[in-house]
Design a protein around this motif. Sequence first.
Motif, mmCIF file in Angstrom:
data_model
loop_
_atom_site.group_PDB
_atom_site.id
_atom_site.type_symbol
_atom_site.label_atom_id
_atom_site.label_comp_id
_atom_site.label_asym_id
_atom_site.label_seq_id
_atom_site.Cartn_x
_atom_site.Cartn_y
_atom_site.Cartn_z
ATOM 1 N N LEU A 174 28.398 -7.430 15.188
ATOM 2 C CA LEU A 174 29.757 -6.926 15.430
ATOM 3 C C LEU A 174 30.177 -5.987 14.300
ATOM 4 N N LEU A 230 31.302 -2.061 14.692
ATOM 5 C CA LEU A 230 32.613 -1.559 14.279
ATOM 6 C C LEU A 230 32.467 -0.418 13.271
ATOM 7 N N LEU A 231 31.466 -0.555 12.384
ATOM 8 C CA LEU A 231 31.258 0.495 11.379
ATOM 9 C C LEU A 231 30.813 1.798 12.027
ATOM 10 N N HIS A 232 30.159 1.694 13.158
ATOM 11 C CA HIS A 232 29.744 2.908 13.864
ATOM 12 C C HIS A 232 30.820 3.362 14.847
ATOM 13 N N ARG A 272 33.749 -0.104 19.756
ATOM 14 C CA ARG A 272 34.612 -1.256 19.952
ATOM 15 C C ARG A 272 34.142 -2.029 21.170
ATOM 16 N N PRO A 273 33.870 -3.343 20.978
ATOM 17 C CA PRO A 273 33.441 -4.139 22.129
ATOM 18 C C PRO A 273 34.503 -4.104 23.221
ATOM 19 N N LEU A 324 33.961 -8.891 24.777
ATOM 20 C CA LEU A 324 35.261 -9.295 24.240
ATOM 21 C C LEU A 324 35.371 -9.164 22.723
ATOM 22 N N GLY A 325 34.257 -8.889 22.061
ATOM 23 C CA GLY A 325 34.305 -8.836 20.605
ATOM 24 C C GLY A 325 34.307 -10.208 19.970
#
Lengths: 500, 315
Positions: free
Chosen positions: A334, A338-340, A343-344, A322-323
């Motif tokens: 997290l 996101l930087l890579h 997206r969860p 779910l992030g």
Amino acid sequence: MEILTAAALAVIQPHMLLIILLGVTAGLFVGALPGLTATMALALMLPFTFSLEALEGLVALGAVYMGTIYGGAFTAILINTPGTPSSIATTFDGHPMAKQGRALEAISIATIASVVGGVVGVAFLLVAAPPLAQLALKFGPAEMFWGAILGLTLIGTLSTGSVLKGLLGGAIGLLIGTIGISPIGGESRFTFGWPPLQAGVSLIVALIGLFVIPELLSMIRQGRAALEQPTGLGEAGYKFGSAMRTVFSKPINLIRSCLIGQVIAVIPGAGGSITSLVAYNEAKRGSKTPETFGKGNPEGLVASESSNNVMVAGSMVPLLTLGIPGAPPDAVILGVMLLHGLRPGLDLFTQTGVLANGFILSMGLAALMLVPVGLLGGRLIYQTIRRTPHYFLVPTILVITILGTYALRNNIVDVALMLGLGVIGFIIRGLGLGAAPIVLGLILGTIAEQGYVQTVLGGMAMDIPQMRLFANPLSQVLIALIVLVIGWTAWPKRAHRRKE
Amino acid sequence: MTDSKYSGLTVVLGAVSALAIAAPAAAQDFPTRAIEYIIPFDPGGESDITARLQEPLMEAALGVGVNVRHQPGGGGAVAWSEFQGNAEPDGHEIIGINIPHIVAQPIQRSDAGYATEDFDIITWFHMTPHVLVVRADSPYETLDDLLAFAGENPQSLTVGGSGTFTGNHLEALRLQEVADVQLTYIPFTGTGPLPAAVLGGHVGAVISNSTLGVQLGDDVRVLAVAAEERLEVLPDAPTFQELGYDIVGGTYRGVAAPKGTPPERLDMLADLFTEMNETLGERQIPMGFQMTDIRGQDAIDLMTRLREQYGDFLN
């Protein structure tokens, strides 16, 4: 299945295993130093992981995380100081064991329990992530409030001796927790117009102050003769085999602790400190000989160390699905994802399944790696501390804790608060007040306050906004549990009295 | 005539070449030691992650070490007040700053411990516009649906956001005023708990940064974006202005030095941050960031404008 195989192949590479080995080793030492937290260790690694492939970076972070949470057990056992908040409950029985000359046995038990916990957490994450994520979402502000109140009932069991003194300690903790900018509303409370106090008293500052400093002061108080002696941790031999038997001889305790660890880990914002305290509490309550807890019962150690290592992979459930970061270190992970460009969510498992599953499997490998690293590193740390006389150990620990406290937020006020709380902790220890209820009050007070205010604010349109606290079925379950626990704490005493 | 023209050109040329010589000279006497880069928030947050990405690029460009230190507390106020009290104004000590935090806190708290104007702002290097987000299965298909419900049921609609008197909160207050509705704003501690709040249905909607809207993807619906133009990463989300509500705002992040830092050092650092934005933008723009380069008088004007916009809510 194909994805799992591919993921396993991606992780079982020499350079990956080296990353895991280095990560676990580094994490172990960071975790063993009071004041240095898993979150900080992960944040420091961020620029480094940026230059790696996505999977390598995540594997490195997972390994450090696993190592840190485990490393906290060493200082907890050897010098009665939780290296990270997750090992508070490890001090309860781990340190008494060390005092009885069973330090190496305690370290071995903690290691095995950590490995079991780590692997169980990974297994849950692989097979049960989606339903567990739904459980995480059920915990809203009202449930967090009741959960925190339920947590406060632990004081009844955690306080050795008088429950009243335990409650007093809890109240002191709640009060300390109100210092600083209020979490909801943003008012300055008890800062006396002095800007540095806006930061409040950090949990770790209180932890170091209330646990370490009183321990050092009591070492000093033992006098000159004791100061010149090496620490009396005993010479009892390496007990890996018997440690294995000890851990697995009480399977119910182990399973229960892992389940507790898993459930609490998925609740966002609960964190490892609560996990191990609850598991410890339940181990004591489920035991036929609860009076031996706190005096060197390995069951307490198993409960604490298995449950807090379940949390490492366990808190990834809401993160990966779910992030939602389940614990503070997850926020850094997290960020890296996101930087890579990852997206969860479900896509993470379908579109980048090899990467997601590879990351999860690597945490299992990191947990297994704790055996060689922990037993060798543990022996090293143990031998060093054992051979060191008190007059050298006390100032060394003092310097390390001061540096650790400062490094926490780069705030010199934290150091002053830590030392001040330490002196207070030493005085109240003499009065029979333990540090654990104070720290528990500090942790849970903030959670309870946020939950209460957020729930009541959300009920502004109702006649009695407070009714919203009772509205959800899960809240009602938690309230029922609170009533049961309080009844349970009061009942045996009455039964006991009647017998007399 | 020609003569004087010629001499004028010489003067200009001379000045230019003098500058050209002076620039490397200035570069040599700065930096002479490691740069201290303070982040006033917890590790793992947007400010911290950005700084840790800038760190290696800065070290390569400046040829000295860069120490990123975090000093969280009081929503940034602890670090900002200590920085203004103790940092040397020589360019070696810089600190992460955020709007609206450094504008709002000194107005709202008597003991914030620092003043908005006592920073020398190097640059605001990026911003994240605010977005209004609901769960994908929410009954509110559009902003008008949501506002219609809020209009008929005062205080019934709960809107979550990060903190009190923060950008999220002030945006919610502006929405109330512009749309003439009564919402119930529920503060959470940071952006971290917001996905759980909106996905778990604990609040009706969330006002947060564009990055959250991007991160949650198909699990949520972005009803409106508080930017002047639609965001490339959220092409289906309309702006508030398109829908007839004049709301533009977001969280700006940047760096500042203590008041009195030599201007040429501020410029040099600002140039460096702009340059780094090109590299970082490749990763950060897809996450929902808007890269900016707002410096000098523009940086001050931005704060003045926002102070006027938010001022009524803060007093």
